[in-house]
Design a protein around this motif. Sequence first.
Motif, PDB file in Angstrom:
ATOM      1  N   ALA A 190       0.839  -1.202   0.000  1.00  0.00           N
ATOM      2  CA  ALA A 190       0.000   0.000   0.000  1.00  0.00           C
ATOM      3  C   ALA A 190       0.871   1.249   0.000  1.00  0.00           C
ATOM      4  O   ALA A 190       1.993   1.244   0.516  1.00  0.00           O
ATOM      5  CB  ALA A 190      -0.910   0.022   1.226  1.00  0.00           C
ATOM      6  N   ILE A 191       0.330   2.326  -0.582  1.00  0.00           N
ATOM      7  CA  ILE A 191       0.968   3.636  -0.576  1.00  0.00           C
ATOM      8  C   ILE A 191      -0.127   4.672  -0.325  1.00  0.00           C
ATOM      9  O   ILE A 191      -1.271   4.481  -0.739  1.00  0.00           O
ATOM     10  CB  ILE A 191       1.740   3.895  -1.894  1.00  0.00           C
ATOM     11  N   GLN A 192       0.209   5.728   0.345  1.00  0.00           N
ATOM     12  CA  GLN A 192      -0.795   6.723   0.733  1.00  0.00           C
ATOM     13  C   GLN A 192      -1.432   7.431  -0.452  1.00  0.00           C
ATOM     14  O   GLN A 192      -0.816   7.573  -1.510  1.00  0.00           O
ATOM     15  CB  GLN A 192      -0.176   7.767   1.662  1.00  0.00           C
ATOM     16  N   ILE A 193      -2.672   7.891  -0.243  1.00  0.00           N
ATOM     17  CA  ILE A 193      -3.308   8.800  -1.183  1.00  0.00           C
ATOM     18  C   ILE A 193      -2.989  10.225  -0.758  1.00  0.00           C
ATOM     19  O   ILE A 193      -2.485  11.005  -1.551  1.00  0.00           O
ATOM     20  CB  ILE A 193      -4.829   8.553  -1.264  1.00  0.00           C
ATOM     21  N   SER A 194      -3.233  10.561   0.536  1.00  0.00           N
ATOM     22  CA  SER A 194      -2.893  11.909   1.004  1.00  0.00           C
ATOM     23  C   SER A 194      -2.238  11.925   2.378  1.00  0.00           C
ATOM     24  O   SER A 194      -1.655  12.930   2.758  1.00  0.00           O
ATOM     25  CB  SER A 194      -4.139  12.808   1.010  1.00  0.00           C
ATOM     26  N   ALA A 195      -2.330  10.823   3.129  1.00  0.00           N
ATOM     27  CA  ALA A 195      -1.706  10.764   4.457  1.00  0.00           C
ATOM     28  C   ALA A 195      -1.256   9.332   4.725  1.00  0.00           C
ATOM     29  O   ALA A 195      -1.910   8.376   4.301  1.00  0.00           O
ATOM     30  CB  ALA A 195      -2.693  11.209   5.529  1.00  0.00           C
ATOM     31  N   GLY A 196      -0.146   9.201   5.433  1.00  0.00           N
ATOM     32  CA  GLY A 196       0.360   7.881   5.790  1.00  0.00           C
ATOM     33  C   GLY A 196      -0.541   7.204   6.801  1.00  0.00           C
ATOM     34  O   GLY A 196      -1.335   7.846   7.488  1.00  0.00           O
ATOM     35  N   GLY A 197      -0.423   5.892   6.899  1.00  0.00           N
ATOM     36  CA  GLY A 197      -1.241   5.144   7.841  1.00  0.00           C
ATOM     37  C   GLY A 197      -0.763   3.719   7.973  1.00  0.00           C
ATOM     38  O   GLY A 197       0.388   3.407   7.683  1.00  0.00           O
ATOM     39  N   ASN A 198      -1.667   2.868   8.412  1.00  0.00           N
ATOM     40  CA  ASN A 198      -1.375   1.446   8.590  1.00  0.00           C
ATOM     41  C   ASN A 198      -2.348   0.614   7.776  1.00  0.00           C
ATOM     42  O   ASN A 198      -3.550   0.897   7.744  1.00  0.00           O
ATOM     43  CB  ASN A 198      -1.501   1.047  10.061  1.00  0.00           C
ATOM     44  N   LEU A 199      -1.812  -0.424   7.142  1.00  0.00           N
ATOM     45  CA  LEU A 199      -2.597  -1.376   6.361  1.00  0.00           C
ATOM     46  C   LEU A 199      -2.666  -2.675   7.151  1.00  0.00           C
ATOM     47  O   LEU A 199      -1.681  -3.083   7.764  1.00  0.00           O
ATOM     48  CB  LEU A 199      -1.905  -1.646   5.015  1.00  0.00           C
ATOM     49  N   TYR A 200      -3.825  -3.308   7.129  1.00  0.00           N
ATOM     50  CA  TYR A 200      -4.050  -4.578   7.807  1.00  0.00           C
ATOM     51  C   TYR A 200      -4.529  -5.586   6.764  1.00  0.00           C
ATOM     52  O   TYR A 200      -5.322  -5.235   5.890  1.00  0.00           O
ATOM     53  CB  TYR A 200      -5.108  -4.419   8.905  1.00  0.00           C
ATOM     54  N   ALA A 201      -4.077  -6.835   6.860  1.00  0.00           N
ATOM     55  CA  ALA A 201      -4.446  -7.839   5.868  1.00  0.00           C
ATOM     56  C   ALA A 201      -4.578  -9.210   6.527  1.00  0.00           C
ATOM     57  O   ALA A 201      -3.774  -9.574   7.384  1.00  0.00           O
ATOM     58  CB  ALA A 201      -3.396  -7.891   4.766  1.00  0.00           C
ATOM     59  N   LYS A 202      -5.605  -9.976   6.102  1.00  0.00           N
ATOM     60  CA  LYS A 202      -5.837 -11.331   6.615  1.00  0.00           C
ATOM     61  C   LYS A 202      -6.243 -12.245   5.453  1.00  0.00           C
ATOM     62  O   LYS A 202      -7.263 -12.006   4.802  1.00  0.00           O
ATOM     63  CB  LYS A 202      -6.940 -11.312   7.684  1.00  0.00           C
ATOM     64  N   PRO A 203      -5.454 -13.295   5.171  1.00  0.00           N
ATOM     65  CA  PRO A 203      -5.808 -14.251   4.111  1.00  0.00           C
ATOM     66  C   PRO A 203      -7.136 -14.962   4.427  1.00  0.00           C
ATOM     67  O   PRO A 203      -7.436 -15.268   5.592  1.00  0.00           O
ATOM     68  CB  PRO A 203      -4.645 -15.241   4.115  1.00  0.00           C
ATOM     69  N   ILE A 204      -7.901 -15.245   3.366  1.00  0.00           N
ATOM     70  CA  ILE A 204      -9.214 -15.868   3.500  1.00  0.00           C
ATOM     71  C   ILE A 204      -9.478 -16.850   2.362  1.00  0.00           C
ATOM     72  O   ILE A 204      -8.800 -16.825   1.343  1.00  0.00           O
ATOM     73  CB  ILE A 204     -10.344 -14.810   3.465  1.00  0.00           C
ATOM     74  N   ASN A 205     -10.487 -17.679   2.544  1.00  0.00           N
ATOM     75  CA  ASN A 205     -11.115 -18.451   1.481  1.00  0.00           C
ATOM     76  C   ASN A 205     -12.587 -18.088   1.481  1.00  0.00           C
ATOM     77  O   ASN A 205     -13.072 -17.477   2.423  1.00  0.00           O
ATOM     78  CB  ASN A 205     -10.924 -19.956   1.679  1.00  0.00           C
ATOM     79  N   ILE A 206     -13.298 -18.456   0.431  1.00  0.00           N
ATOM     80  CA  ILE A 206     -14.723 -18.173   0.309  1.00  0.00           C
ATOM     81  C   ILE A 206     -15.478 -19.473   0.511  1.00  0.00           C
ATOM     82  O   ILE A 206     -15.120 -20.497  -0.092  1.00  0.00           O
ATOM     83  CB  ILE A 206     -15.064 -17.591  -1.083  1.00  0.00           C
ATOM     84  N   GLN A 207     -16.505 -19.461   1.360  1.00  0.00           N
ATOM     85  CA  GLN A 207     -17.340 -20.648   1.567  1.00  0.00           C
ATOM     86  C   GLN A 207     -18.758 -20.323   1.230  1.00  0.00           C
ATOM     87  O   GLN A 207     -19.232 -19.248   1.458  1.00  0.00           O
ATOM     88  CB  GLN A 207     -17.272 -21.110   3.009  1.00  0.00           C
TER      89      GLN A 207
END
Length: 100
Positions: free
Chosen positions: A83-100
Motif C-alpha cells: 500500500a501507498i498513501q493517497i494523502s496521508a500515511g497510515g497502517n494497512l491490515y491484511a488477513k488471508p481468506i477463502n470463500i465458503q
Amino acid sequence: MEFLNPLADANFPARTVAFTGTAGSTGVWPAGPQGVVVWADQACYVIVGEGVTATTSATPIPPFTPIPFKVPQGGGGTWRVSAIQISAGGNLYAKPINIQ
C-alpha cells in the motif's frame, strides 16, 4: 450465500504494515488462499501479488472499509499486499481468506 473464511493463524497470520509516500509491503504468505481481506486507517492504493509494490496506479481503497481482494493464482510462489498513501500515511491490515 458466500462467507469469508479466515485461514489458520499458524500458516496465514494477519499482518500489519505502515505506509507513507513510500509503499509499505506486508511480509509474505505461501500460495493457497483464494483471497485476502484488506483495510487501512487512511485512504491508500493497494496491490496484491507476488513481489508487488504499490504505486498510485494501484486500486484505491477508503479508510476503515474492509475490502476482499483475490489472490493471483498460478505462480505457486509467495505473495504479499502493498500500500501507498493517497494523502496521508497510515497502517494497512491484511488477513488471508477463502470463500465458503
